[in-house]
Design a protein around this motif. Structure first.
Motif, PDB file in Angstrom:
ATOM      1  N   LEU A  52       0.671  -1.204   0.363  1.00 12.11           N
ATOM      2  CA  LEU A  52      -0.497   0.301   0.242  1.00 12.11           C
ATOM      3  C   LEU A  52       0.778   1.387  -0.135  1.00 12.11           C
ATOM      4  O   LEU A  52       1.895   1.160   0.849  1.00 12.11           O
ATOM      5  N   ASN A  53       0.492   2.164  -1.072  1.00  8.89           N
ATOM      6  CA  ASN A  53       1.462   3.097  -1.208  1.00  8.89           C
ATOM      7  C   ASN A  53       2.822   3.554  -0.955  1.00  8.89           C
ATOM      8  O   ASN A  53       3.783   3.687  -0.541  1.00  8.89           O
ATOM      9  N   ASN A  54       3.322   2.235  -1.749  1.00  4.03           N
ATOM     10  CA  ASN A  54       4.746   2.265  -1.924  1.00  4.03           C
ATOM     11  C   ASN A  54       5.779   1.921  -0.924  1.00  4.03           C
ATOM     12  O   ASN A  54       6.607   1.518  -0.719  1.00  4.03           O
ATOM     13  N   SER A  55       5.138   0.886   0.711  1.00  8.20           N
ATOM     14  CA  SER A  55       5.211   1.105   1.542  1.00  8.20           C
ATOM     15  C   SER A  55       6.294   0.435   1.510  1.00  8.20           C
ATOM     16  O   SER A  55       7.402  -0.256   2.634  1.00  8.20           O
ATOM     17  N   ARG A  56       5.996  -1.000   0.481  1.00  9.04           N
ATOM     18  CA  ARG A  56       7.495  -2.314   0.440  1.00  9.04           C
ATOM     19  C   ARG A  56       7.316  -3.681   1.691  1.00  9.04           C
ATOM     20  O   ARG A  56       8.231  -3.439   2.151  1.00  9.04           O
ATOM     21  N   LEU A  57       5.836  -3.497   2.351  1.00 10.82           N
ATOM     22  CA  LEU A  57       5.828  -4.675   3.702  1.00 10.82           C
ATOM     23  C   LEU A  57       5.137  -6.053   3.175  1.00 10.82           C
ATOM     24  O   LEU A  57       4.739  -6.545   4.102  1.00 10.82           O
TER      25      LEU A  57
END
Length: 67
Positions: A52-57
């Motif tokens: 989500l939103n380029n959170s890279r999780l």
């Protein structure tokens, strides 16, 4: 197979700030997850996080402590 858990400094500070009874619940949950840290669909306890939103999780899992 049991996994080793390593806390970063921020996590240790947060853990120390918790009420004693809550801290015990959190540590028990971490101990449980360390025995099988896989997603639920692979017999573990966590749900995969997304990107989500380029959170890279996407490599990490969300664990909920229900009591």
């Amino acid at each position: 197979m049991k996994w080793n858990i390593v806390f970063n400094e921020e996590a240790l500070r947060d853990l120390k700030r918790l009420d004693h009874s809550i801290r015990i619940q959190v540590l028990k949950g971490i101990e449980k997850v360390s025995q099988n840290p896989l997603p639920e669909n692979e017999g573990g306890y966590g749900k995969p996080l997304g990107n989500l939103n380029n959170s890279r999780l996407h490599k990490y899992l969300k664990i909920k402590n229900r009591s």
